[in-house]
Design a protein around this motif. Structure first.
Motif, mmCIF file in Angstrom:
data_model
loop_
_atom_site.group_PDB
_atom_site.id
_atom_site.type_symbol
_atom_site.label_atom_id
_atom_site.label_comp_id
_atom_site.label_asym_id
_atom_site.label_seq_id
_atom_site.Cartn_x
_atom_site.Cartn_y
_atom_site.Cartn_z
ATOM 1 N N ALA A 151 0.610 -19.115 21.171
ATOM 2 C CA ALA A 151 -0.674 -18.957 20.668
ATOM 3 C C ALA A 151 -0.647 -18.723 19.026
ATOM 4 C CB ALA A 151 -1.477 -17.495 21.121
ATOM 5 N N LYS A 152 -1.557 -19.564 18.394
ATOM 6 C CA LYS A 152 -1.715 -19.369 16.854
ATOM 7 C C LYS A 152 -3.040 -18.923 16.615
ATOM 8 C CE LYS A 152 1.969 -21.372 15.778
ATOM 9 N NZ LYS A 152 3.308 -20.666 15.861
ATOM 10 N N ARG A 153 -4.169 -19.195 17.471
ATOM 11 C CA ARG A 153 -5.341 -18.526 17.024
ATOM 12 C C ARG A 153 -5.880 -17.440 17.934
ATOM 13 N NH1 ARG A 153 -8.865 -23.912 17.656
ATOM 14 N NH2 ARG A 153 -10.297 -23.138 16.232
ATOM 15 N N ILE A 154 -5.554 -16.382 17.532
ATOM 16 C CA ILE A 154 -5.842 -15.104 18.341
ATOM 17 C C ILE A 154 -6.852 -14.233 17.641
ATOM 18 C CG2 ILE A 154 -4.516 -13.210 19.239
ATOM 19 C CD1 ILE A 154 -2.052 -14.690 18.768
ATOM 20 N N VAL A 155 -7.648 -13.656 18.456
ATOM 21 C CA VAL A 155 -8.705 -12.586 17.891
ATOM 22 C C VAL A 155 -8.736 -11.566 18.672
ATOM 23 C CG1 VAL A 155 -11.025 -11.955 17.532
ATOM 24 C CG2 VAL A 155 -10.280 -14.586 17.413
ATOM 25 N N ALA A 156 -8.441 -10.301 18.323
ATOM 26 C CA ALA A 156 -8.087 -8.961 18.948
ATOM 27 C C ALA A 156 -9.703 -8.281 18.979
ATOM 28 C CB ALA A 156 -7.096 -7.875 18.198
ATOM 29 N N VAL A 157 -9.922 -7.796 20.067
ATOM 30 C CA VAL A 157 -11.353 -7.318 20.619
ATOM 31 C C VAL A 157 -11.104 -5.822 20.973
ATOM 32 C CG1 VAL A 157 -13.786 -7.749 20.991
ATOM 33 C CG2 VAL A 157 -12.207 -9.713 20.825
ATOM 34 N N SER A 158 -11.783 -4.902 20.444
ATOM 35 C CA SER A 158 -12.062 -3.401 20.730
ATOM 36 C C SER A 158 -13.211 -2.782 20.673
ATOM 37 C CB SER A 158 -10.777 -2.637 20.319
ATOM 38 O OG SER A 158 -11.152 -2.251 19.059
ATOM 39 N N ILE A 159 -13.633 -1.961 21.464
ATOM 40 C CA ILE A 159 -14.690 -1.231 21.145
ATOM 41 C C ILE A 159 -14.517 -0.038 20.216
ATOM 42 C CG2 ILE A 159 -16.416 0.265 22.620
ATOM 43 C CD1 ILE A 159 -16.060 -1.467 25.070
ATOM 44 N N VAL A 160 -13.521 0.724 20.355
ATOM 45 C CA VAL A 160 -13.359 1.993 19.601
ATOM 46 C C VAL A 160 -11.716 1.898 18.869
ATOM 47 C CG1 VAL A 160 -13.499 4.545 19.156
ATOM 48 C CG2 VAL A 160 -14.965 3.266 20.835
ATOM 49 N N SER A 161 -11.637 1.773 17.564
ATOM 50 C CA SER A 161 -10.441 1.755 17.091
ATOM 51 C C SER A 161 -10.066 3.058 16.077
ATOM 52 C CB SER A 161 -10.280 0.338 16.132
ATOM 53 O OG SER A 161 -10.643 -0.754 16.814
ATOM 54 N N ALA A 162 -8.820 3.379 16.045
ATOM 55 C CA ALA A 162 -8.497 4.312 15.278
ATOM 56 C C ALA A 162 -7.856 3.523 13.902
ATOM 57 C CB ALA A 162 -7.312 5.163 15.760
ATOM 58 N N PRO A 163 -7.968 4.469 12.835
ATOM 59 C CA PRO A 163 -7.309 3.871 11.642
ATOM 60 C C PRO A 163 -6.092 3.667 11.528
ATOM 61 C CG PRO A 163 -8.801 5.874 11.059
ATOM 62 C CD PRO A 163 -8.657 5.779 12.472
ATOM 63 N N GLU A 164 -5.124 4.511 12.310
ATOM 64 C CA GLU A 164 -3.765 4.503 12.449
ATOM 65 C C GLU A 164 -3.299 3.211 13.292
ATOM 66 O OE1 GLU A 164 -5.655 6.982 13.215
ATOM 67 O OE2 GLU A 164 -4.880 9.011 12.815
ATOM 68 N N GLY A 165 -4.218 2.825 14.288
ATOM 69 C CA GLY A 165 -3.771 1.827 15.277
ATOM 70 C C GLY A 165 -4.180 0.558 14.378
#
Ligand code: PRP
Ligand code: URA
Length: 207
Positions: A151-165
């Protein structure tokens, strides 16, 4: 955090507050997780390429559009299934790869227990979906796995994220944009997101 987009929409704020509320029961949790997932997935797919499509309306010929890009979605089991259900309404024929990861409660390090990812071409858009990006370890491992498949064209999708992550993930994958509904304050000493919403998988699956 230049590769992070926080999707802003009144319906997201409304539904996310219901998810965060400790008194919200499974049925409502599922319903609002679905609403938020749909809204952020609309954002995550907004750069998909289109091509012309000739059709006939009941009244006249018409040149419309159809999707040109092929999409592969990879939900991180288990919680990512919540977002897969939401995506199916938009992309009913989407190819699906799976990765099963479970965090060790003591170390917060994710252990892989299942993986089945289809062949990926460089032209595919790969959406990696996981509602919680806490330490970023699960998203990091999953994106590494899809990159290993080409894969070269990836999008990461989350609902809640932490700054550390976000920091951890962006360091390892500066080429992968993150679409999220919220960036919370911090992780606690058990690597849970604060204020967060608790354990997404347990709350969504009623366990
Ligand atoms: C949760 C969540 C993410 C992961 C995020 O999964 O669904 O996959 O933790 O944490 P990280 O960013 O620190 O890796 P969990 O291990 O609780 O498994 P589950 O989805 O089966 O509940
Ligand atoms: N996984 C969750 O479900 N919630 C958190 O806060 C962190 C990891």
């Amino acid at each position: 955090m230049k590769n992070v987009s926080v999707v802003s929409h009144p319906l997201i704020d409304h539904s996310l507050t219901i998810l965060r509320d400790r008194d919200t029961k499974t049925e409502e949790f599922r319903r609002h997780a679905d609403v938020i997932s749909k809204l952020i997935l609309i954002e995550a797919t907004k750069h998909l390429k289109l091509m012309d499509k000739k059709i006939e309306t009941p009244l006249a010929p018409f040149v419309g559009k159809e999707l040109q890009d092929d999409v592969i979605v990879v939900p991180v089991l288990r919680a990512g299934l919540a977002m897969l259900i939401a995506l199916r309404d938009f992309l009913p024929a989407v190819s699906v790869g799976f990765i099963g990861l479970e965090r060790d409660e003591k170390t917060a390090i994710a252990r892989e227990y299942y993986k089945k990812i289809p062949q990926i071409f460089t032209t595919h858009i790969v959406l990696v979906i996981d509602p919680m990006l806490a330490t970023g370890g699960s998203m990091d491992d999953t994106v590494a796995a899809v990159k290993a498949k080409g894969a070269k064209r990836i999008v990461a999708v989350s609902i809640v994220s932490a700054p550390e992550g976000i920091k951890h993930f962006s360091k390892n994958h500066p080429d992968v944009p993150i679409i999220t509904a919220a960036i919370d304050k911090q992780l606690n000493d058990k690597a849970y997101i604060v204020p967060g919403l608790g354990d997404f998988g347990d709350r969504y699956f009623g366990t």
